[in-house]
Structures are given as structure tokens and as C-alpha cells.
Design a protein around this motif. Sequence first.
Motif, PDB file in Angstrom:
ATOM      1  N   SER A 222       0.861  -1.172   0.000  1.00 29.14           N
ATOM      2  CA  SER A 222       0.000   0.000   0.000  1.00 29.14           C
ATOM      3  C   SER A 222       0.899   1.224   0.000  1.00 29.14           C
ATOM      4  O   SER A 222       1.920   1.254   0.689  1.00 29.14           O
ATOM      5  N   HIS A 223       0.522   2.229  -0.758  1.00 29.55           N
ATOM      6  CA  HIS A 223       1.288   3.472  -0.788  1.00 29.55           C
ATOM      7  C   HIS A 223       0.416   4.662  -0.422  1.00 29.55           C
ATOM      8  O   HIS A 223       0.630   5.766  -0.902  1.00 29.55           O
ATOM      9  N   ALA A 224      -0.581   4.426   0.450  1.00 23.93           N
ATOM     10  CA  ALA A 224      -1.378   5.556   0.934  1.00 23.93           C
ATOM     11  C   ALA A 224      -0.450   6.570   1.603  1.00 23.93           C
ATOM     12  O   ALA A 224      -0.585   7.768   1.420  1.00 23.93           O
ATOM     13  N   ASP A 225       0.519   6.047   2.373  1.00 25.95           N
ATOM     14  CA  ASP A 225       1.601   6.855   2.926  1.00 25.95           C
ATOM     15  C   ASP A 225       2.902   6.144   2.611  1.00 25.95           C
ATOM     16  O   ASP A 225       2.921   4.915   2.443  1.00 25.95           O
ATOM     17  N   GLU A 226       3.987   6.910   2.532  1.00 23.91           N
ATOM     18  CA  GLU A 226       5.289   6.317   2.211  1.00 23.91           C
ATOM     19  C   GLU A 226       6.406   7.224   2.712  1.00 23.91           C
ATOM     20  O   GLU A 226       6.175   8.383   3.048  1.00 23.91           O
ATOM     21  N   VAL A 227       7.604   6.673   2.760  1.00 27.17           N
ATOM     22  CA  VAL A 227       8.769   7.454   3.152  1.00 27.17           C
ATOM     23  C   VAL A 227       9.090   8.420   2.021  1.00 27.17           C
ATOM     24  O   VAL A 227       9.316   8.005   0.878  1.00 27.17           O
ATOM     25  N   ALA A 228       9.081   9.721   2.333  1.00 28.91           N
ATOM     26  CA  ALA A 228       9.329  10.752   1.322  1.00 28.91           C
ATOM     27  C   ALA A 228      10.795  11.173   1.285  1.00 28.91           C
ATOM     28  O   ALA A 228      11.290  11.609   0.250  1.00 28.91           O
ATOM     29  N   SER A 229      11.493  11.067   2.423  1.00 30.18           N
ATOM     30  CA  SER A 229      12.930  11.345   2.454  1.00 30.18           C
ATOM     31  C   SER A 229      13.574  10.455   3.504  1.00 30.18           C
ATOM     32  O   SER A 229      12.990  10.224   4.566  1.00 30.18           O
ATOM     33  N   LEU A 230      14.764   9.974   3.179  1.00 30.54           N
ATOM     34  CA  LEU A 230      15.479   9.095   4.101  1.00 30.54           C
ATOM     35  C   LEU A 230      16.024   9.874   5.282  1.00 30.54           C
ATOM     36  O   LEU A 230      16.477  11.006   5.123  1.00 30.54           O
ATOM     37  N   PRO A 231      16.028   9.252   6.451  1.00 32.78           N
ATOM     38  CA  PRO A 231      16.703   9.887   7.577  1.00 32.78           C
ATOM     39  C   PRO A 231      18.216   9.861   7.348  1.00 32.78           C
ATOM     40  O   PRO A 231      18.725   9.034   6.590  1.00 32.78           O
TER      41      PRO A 231
END
Length: 189
Positions: free
Chosen positions: A127-136
Motif C-alpha cells: 500500500s502506498h497511501a503513505d510512504e517514506v518521502a525522504s530518508l533519515p
Amino acid sequence: MRELKILVINNYGQFCHLIHRSVRDLDMDTKIVPNTTPIEEILDEEPDGLILSGGPTMERSGMCSEYLESIDKPVLGICLGHQLIAKTFGGEVGPGASGGYAAIKIEIVDEDELLKGLGPTMSVWASHADEVASLPEDFIQLARSDICEYEAMRHVERPIFGVQWHPEVAHTEKGEKLLENFLEICETY
């Protein structure tokens, strides 16, 4: 491989029990624990590793950030668990361009010990409703797709891994192999 103890942290996702069963089917001692369990009780269980399950929202993620900051054990974050890892360590999470569950073709860009034997591409259920937008900071990208740049990541020093997809579901190719790889990491840590 000796029998390991893996705690599945329940973030109220629909596949939490399937993660538990998938690990148990690999002959591991496993237990589902609420994400509100005090750190001392987690440590009293003497786990070899933690799996942060998926779930509906960050707001229901309980003490997962505290576990990541305080418990020095291998961690695998799945879906929301992956996003919680990113957010805890200073990355960004945002809405994805694609929403509900679907088959996604991922490209493995770094075949580390979690993803060894899986590449170079595979079809996964995510699911990609939410996802990591930038890596820590201190994390590296392990996999990407046409719709999400950070399908998988890992900490550069600690054994902390995150995957956007669900290795525990039958629709994911080589999901069992990914879980076996994580258990090997737990055994050698």
C-alpha cells in the motif's frame, strides 16, 4: 538455525497476525505484543529481534519510537513500521501518489543482508497511501519502484531495516526469503 524469539509489535494493521504466523511457520518462537507495552516488559521477553507491523495511522503507533531509540536489537519495519523508523530517525513521511494495496514491481538497488537472494527485481504487495518521502540521516536506500523512491532502507550501522511492502502475504514474491534473511540477521547480532 537455533530457535529465535521474535516479538511482533502490533500497530493494529490487518496483517499483524499473518506476520506472526509467517515467522512461526519458520520455526521461530514468536509473540504479538501491543505497541503500548513498556520497554522493560519488552526486554523481559529477551527477544532476538522486533518486527514493527503495519497499521492504519502514525497516531496509533504507541511506543514504537521509544523501542527504536532504546532497544538494541535487530528491527524490521513493515509498511507503517517502515514509515515509523523513517520518522523516528528524522526522515519524512507523506501521502503516496498511489493509494490502496496493489502489486508493485520493485528494483533492489543494494542487495544487503536483508535483501540478499531477492534481486534484481521482484513483484510485491504494498500500500502506498503513505510512504517514506525522504530518508533519515544514517540510512541508505535498498529498493525503489516507479511510484516510490524508498521502498526499502536500512540504518548504516544498526540492524534496523524497513520495507514498504508486505513480505508476509502470498502475493509478494520471495517474502519468506526476506523473513528468513531477517532471522539470520537476528541470529548473528
